[in-house]
Write an enzyme that holds these catalytic residues in place. Structure first.
Site, PDB file in Angstrom:
ATOM      1  N   TYR A 105       3.379 -89.576 -25.535  1.00  0.00           N
ATOM      2  CA  TYR A 105       3.610 -88.175 -25.929  1.00  0.00           C
ATOM      3  C   TYR A 105       4.514 -88.101 -27.148  1.00  0.00           C
ATOM      4  O   TYR A 105       4.313 -87.289 -28.046  1.00  0.00           O
ATOM      5  CB  TYR A 105       4.248 -87.405 -24.768  1.00  0.00           C
TER       6      TYR A 105
ATOM      7  N   PHE B 281      -9.981 -70.795 -49.571  1.00  0.00           N
ATOM      8  CA  PHE B 281     -11.052 -70.935 -48.594  1.00  0.00           C
ATOM      9  C   PHE B 281     -10.781 -69.944 -47.459  1.00  0.00           C
ATOM     10  O   PHE B 281      -9.685 -69.433 -47.326  1.00  0.00           O
ATOM     11  CB  PHE B 281     -11.163 -72.386 -48.086  1.00  0.00           C
TER      12      PHE B 281
HETATM   13  C1  P61 Z   1     -16.100 -76.192 -44.327  1.00  0.00           C
HETATM   14  F1  P61 Z   1     -17.974 -72.149 -41.981  1.00  0.00           F
HETATM   15  N1  P61 Z   1     -13.726 -76.148 -44.296  1.00  0.00           N
HETATM   16  O1  P61 Z   1     -16.025 -76.198 -45.573  1.00  0.00           O
HETATM   17  P1  P61 Z   1     -10.331 -76.850 -40.772  1.00  0.00           P
HETATM   18  N2  P61 Z   1      -9.329 -75.756 -46.599  1.00  0.00           N
HETATM   19  C2  P61 Z   1     -10.542 -76.072 -47.093  1.00  0.00           C
HETATM   20  C3  P61 Z   1     -11.615 -76.189 -46.233  1.00  0.00           C
HETATM   21  O2  P61 Z   1     -12.799 -76.502 -46.732  1.00  0.00           O
HETATM   22  C4  P61 Z   1     -11.423 -75.984 -44.829  1.00  0.00           C
HETATM   23  C5  P61 Z   1     -10.120 -75.688 -44.374  1.00  0.00           C
HETATM   24  C6  P61 Z   1      -9.098 -75.571 -45.279  1.00  0.00           C
HETATM   25  C7  P61 Z   1     -14.852 -76.125 -43.571  1.00  0.00           C
HETATM   26  C8  P61 Z   1     -14.917 -75.886 -42.107  1.00  0.00           C
HETATM   27  C9  P61 Z   1     -15.226 -74.456 -41.938  1.00  0.00           C
HETATM   28  O3  P61 Z   1     -15.953 -70.440 -42.075  1.00  0.00           O
HETATM   29  C10 P61 Z   1     -15.699 -71.751 -42.019  1.00  0.00           C
HETATM   30  O4  P61 Z   1     -10.106 -78.298 -40.471  1.00  0.00           O
HETATM   31  C11 P61 Z   1     -10.713 -76.252 -48.551  1.00  0.00           C
HETATM   32  O5  P61 Z   1     -11.748 -76.443 -40.657  1.00  0.00           O
HETATM   33  O6  P61 Z   1      -9.437 -75.968 -39.961  1.00  0.00           O
HETATM   34  C12 P61 Z   1     -12.476 -76.067 -43.915  1.00  0.00           C
HETATM   35  O7  P61 Z   1      -9.887 -76.700 -42.277  1.00  0.00           O
HETATM   36  C13 P61 Z   1      -9.829 -75.488 -42.921  1.00  0.00           C
HETATM   37  C14 P61 Z   1     -16.515 -73.987 -41.950  1.00  0.00           C
HETATM   38  C15 P61 Z   1     -14.199 -73.568 -41.960  1.00  0.00           C
HETATM   39  C16 P61 Z   1     -16.756 -72.638 -41.979  1.00  0.00           C
HETATM   40  C17 P61 Z   1     -14.424 -72.213 -41.970  1.00  0.00           C
HETATM   41  O8  P61 Z   1     -17.161 -76.276 -43.717  1.00  0.00           O
END
Ligand code: P61
Length: 461
Positions: A73, A126
């Site tokens: 942990y 994003f």
């Molecule tokens: C993606 F349909 N991206 O592109 P987490 N920053 C950036 C990302 O590209 C990102 C995150 C933060 C995804 C997953 C996704 O509506 C959507 O690990 C530049 O997904 O929490 C994630 O990171 C967030 C797909 C997210 C989606 C939101 O496919």
């Protein structure tokens, strides 16, 4: 290396069966999913290009590393192995793991919002980042160069900030009201487009002159470093690691969804250059949000797999193949006249559906209509990155219009072959040829936050 003889820099050791379904079945599945492919069962998808997030194949070294996972942990050895790798790559002093990118965002972003009326400025936020900016009581302003939306015209770094506009926004809002500048690297929302080192240097210097913290949202930083090496003068003889290290020196905080260039199925990273007070706050706050600071929502084995994945993602043979594979799909579509963001980005081909279906208004979601038709055509699941995803203005509740209505064909890492990409290209071209018959969509159910994940839609007859 002789570039002429180049194929996948790996061979396949384990396979996962995928199955094609019938068109009649797919029509039924899509209807049951409320015309939202997020609600499809993955077994009903033939080729899954929804996301490159957590969907790549792990290497034998990563699978072996899972066995070393220390599930203590507190003070797990896996944590210290991961910390060592993160510190080597970033050369930052502090590291905290998180369960994924948004876990990192929810811990760090609220610490930077000091009072009401603050803003974050990004090339393009994003959607999860935008959501956490707003949940923290701030507002998100995008400030990318205009060339980003000129789909047809080549620009080597369409992810760049418009630095003049950035300076103007800082002045007009007042630097004390800018909570942070977020460099999204690569710029996901408009095509996985890279940002140049020169541009980041300018942004960083500007931020420093106003004492505004710079945050790298670096889910795909290794792909960005590869583009810098390919396209920016002076970087041709540098390693991807050293380019990445230079990039991190331009920021104060690094947030990462490690499900992308961490080559892992799960994981997030918070790294802080030297702000001890911020680190202490985040370490306190992570406990109720994500977990104890030496696991942050990850199991020990996840941290070990990630430690290896982060290093493998810096391998140039891997990156060359990865970027080439995405470009191959894009080139096939472009050759057939399908409008795509050009040049092709790092992780996905972005299809310009506003141009494909100009008869569908933005608030009837033209790209979602193309996404749905592609699923019906061949069982290929893509994702909408447009006005459906963008959501509503938090102040007026009006539907926001995205500058572009994209269908994103997102390529998981080390997962599909060129034959799969040919199927995708053939299917997109078939849908493109019957584009005038596409119909718009309206809501059956609309959730208040990040609506596209769980919304239900219906076609407008
Ligand atoms: C993606 F349909 N991206 O592109 P987490 N920053 C950036 C990302 O590209 C990102 C995150 C933060 C995804 C997953 C996704 O509506 C959507 O690990 C530049 O997904 O929490 C994630 O990171 C967030 C797909 C997210 C989606 C939101 O496919």
């Amino acid at each position: 290396m002789d570039n002429h003889y180049r194929a996948e820099p790996y061979r396949i050791k384990m396979v996962e069966t995928i199955k094609q379904t019938t068109k009649e079945k797919r029509i039924e599945y899509l209807k049951n999913a409320g015309y939202n492919p997020f609600s499809l069962r993955s077994e009903d998808v033939y080729i899954d290009l929804l996301t490159d997030s957590g969907t790549g194949a792990m290497s034998q070294e990563q699978w072996a590393a899972l066995m070393r996972g220390d599930e203590a942990y507190a003070g797990s050895q896996s944590f210290y192995r991961l910390e060592g790798v993160v510190k080597t790559i970033t050369q930052y002093r502090y590291f905290i793991p998180a369960h994924q990118g948004r876990g990192a965002e929810q811990v760090v972003l609220p610490q930077l919002v000091k009072n009401d009326g603050m803003v974050f400025i990004s090339n393009i936020h994003f959607d999860t980042t935008r959501a956490h900016v707003e949940l923290a009581g701030a507002r998100a302003i995008d400030c990318v160069i205009d060339a980003c939306y000129d789909v047809e015209t080549y620009h080597p770094f369409k992810g760049n900030f418009d630095t003049e506009k950035l300076a103007e926004i800082i002045r007009s809002k007042g630097p004390e009201n800018v909570a942070g500048i977020i460099m999204t690297v690569t710029n996901n929302s408009a095509g996985g487009q890279p940002i140049s080192m020169e541009n980041m240097r300018t942004v960083s210097a500007l931020a420093k002159s106003y004492r505004i913290p710079v945050i790298i949202d670096g889910a795909r930083y290794a792909e960005n470093a590869y583009f810098v090496k390919q396209r920016e003068a002076g970087y041709q003889n540098r390693s991807i690691l050293s380019i990445s290290q230079e990039l991190f020196q331009l920021a104060d905080i690094f947030l990462m969804s490690a499900k992308k260039d961490g080559l892992s199925n799960m994981g997030g990273i918070i790294a802080i250059k030297d702000d001890e007070a911020l680190f202490t706050k985040c370490r306190t706050y992570i406990v109720p949000m994500e977990g104890f600071p030496t696991y942050g929502g990850l199991s020990g084995r996840d941290m070990d797999a990630l430690a290896i994945g982060l290093q493998e993602a810096l391998d140039e043979d891997y990156l060359a193949h990865r970027i080439d594979q995405v470009r191959y799909l894009g080139d096939r579509l472009k050759a057939a006249g399908v409008p795509v963001q050009y040049p092709i980005g790092g992780h996905a081909v972005f299809v310009d559906c506003g141009t494909i279906a100009p008869h569908i208004p933005f608030d009837q979601f033209p790209a979602q209509s193309v996404v749905n038709e592609l699923y019906i055509e061949a069982g290929v699941r893509a994702v909408e990155i447009g006005s459906f995803l963008l959501g509503r203005d938090p102040d007026t509740n009006e539907n926001l219009q995205n500058p572009k209505e994209w269908m994103r064909l997102t390529i998981p890492r080390r997962t599909y072959t060129r034959n799969h990409l040919d199927v995708v290209a053939d299917a997109v071209i078939a849908v493109y040829q019957r584009r005038t018959s596409l119909k718009g969509l309206c809501f059956d159910y609309e959730p208040p936050v990040l609506r596209h994940f769980t919304a239900r839609l219906k076609p407008i007859e």
